[in-house]
Design a protein around this motif. Structure first.
Motif: not given
Length: 324
Positions: A255-266
């Protein structure tokens, strides 16, 4: 156009046997009056179609009749090439061409395979209109006349004039050099250049289009997938974007990734929750996205976002306090 419809009518009767005028009209997307005129035209041309009256009547072909197909036309062949799902064809204005092409493909199968293919088709569903939570997936509406003109210019390599309504701007006419068409999640885009600069136009915002006779200034070959990835990267890294450090319940990660533009770290925290650094389009986007996750996420930084979310939560508590 009528010739293609007549072929489609014959193929429908071959595959389904007897069909009513109402059913034929629905399949061909015309009126019942048009169907009756087409039946008369087929009879005059020597096609053995006859009518059966009564409650279960309709139109049918004499047993054993076979058509001599003239082959796929340009749009039908194109529809099959790009239509891994029907949604792809719809996005580029090729939905009716795909339906006609599939009728011809099925008719070309040997009799022993035709029933097997029809049975298999009944057991495969691609991209239904709603998901498991009954959320309707709404495709953008683009007039067929507009998308057809854009498509012709793209494939012919001609310049294109579009009347484009950019967000919060008065619609303006622009002359562009079209490169290709892309569909993403039922949204269509035109990739083009304007005065040598890359431009991406959303098809649903093209109010009118006109193919010009002048050749487009563009490379002879293009890697459309690479071009799209490059433009996507520029979009994600431009504007007033903000980086947010957030903890999220693993069950709500998508759900979070569906709204964020990009993921820089996890990374994974000791308690099993995920710690991610993500980017959002702007501060308002970041606050909205984190608020949707309720207690399943916690914004760790920046501090202004934590303050905004706390103030919003306090306002909700105040609104629902039990009065004395």
């Amino acid at each position: 156009m009528r010739a293609d419809r007549l072929v489609s009518l014959v193929l429908l009767l071959r595959q389904h046997g007897r069909l009513s005028a109402v059913t034929l009209a629905r399949e061909l997307e015309v009126s019942t009056r048009t169907v009756l005129r087409d039946i008369e035209a087929l009879s005059a041309a020597g096609v053995p179609v006859y009518a059966e009256r009564g409650r279960h009547g309709g139109f049918a072909l004499l047993p054993g009749f076979r058509t001599e197909l003239t082959g796929l036309n340009h749009d039908e062949a194109l529809a099959l090439l790009i239509a891994g799902s029907r949604r792809g064809a719809q996005a580029f204005g090729l939905g009716s061409a795909l339906a006609s092409a599939m009728l011809k493909v099925v008719d070309a199968l040997p009799d022993s395979y035709r029933d097997t293919a029809a049975g298999a088709a009944e057991r495969l569903l691609i991209d239904p209109e709603t998901d498991l939570l009954s959320r309707r997936l709404v495709a953008e509406e683009v007039p067929d006349t507009v998308v057809a003109e854009v498509r012709r210019a793209v494939l012919a390599g001609h310049k294109l004039r579009i009347h484009y309504a950019a967000v919060d701007q008065t619609p303006k006419w622009r002359t562009v050099d079209p490169i290709g068409l892309v569909t993403v999640r039922d949204q269509g885009y035109l990739l083009a250049t304007r005065s040598g600069a890359d431009r991406t136009y959303r098809l649903s915002r093209v109010l009118a289009a006109e193919e010009l006779a002048e050749p487009a200034q563009r490379p002879a070959r293009v890697d459309l997938d690479r071009a799209w990835q490059e433009r996507s990267t520029r979009f994600r890294t431009g504007g007033d974007q903000v980086a947010v450090l957030v903890r999220v319940n693993p069950a709500r990660r998508e759900d979070l990734l569906g709204t964020a533009l990009a993921v820089r770290a996890e990374e994974v925290d000791a308690d099993g929750w995920l710690r991610l650094e993500v980017t959002f389009q702007d501060p308002r986007h970041a606050e909205w996205a984190l608020w949707q996750l309720s207690t399943n996420a916690e914004a760790l930084a920046p501090q202004w976002l934590r303050t905004s979310l706390r103030n919003r939560a306090a306002a909700v508590v105040t609104r629902y306090e039990v009065s004395s």
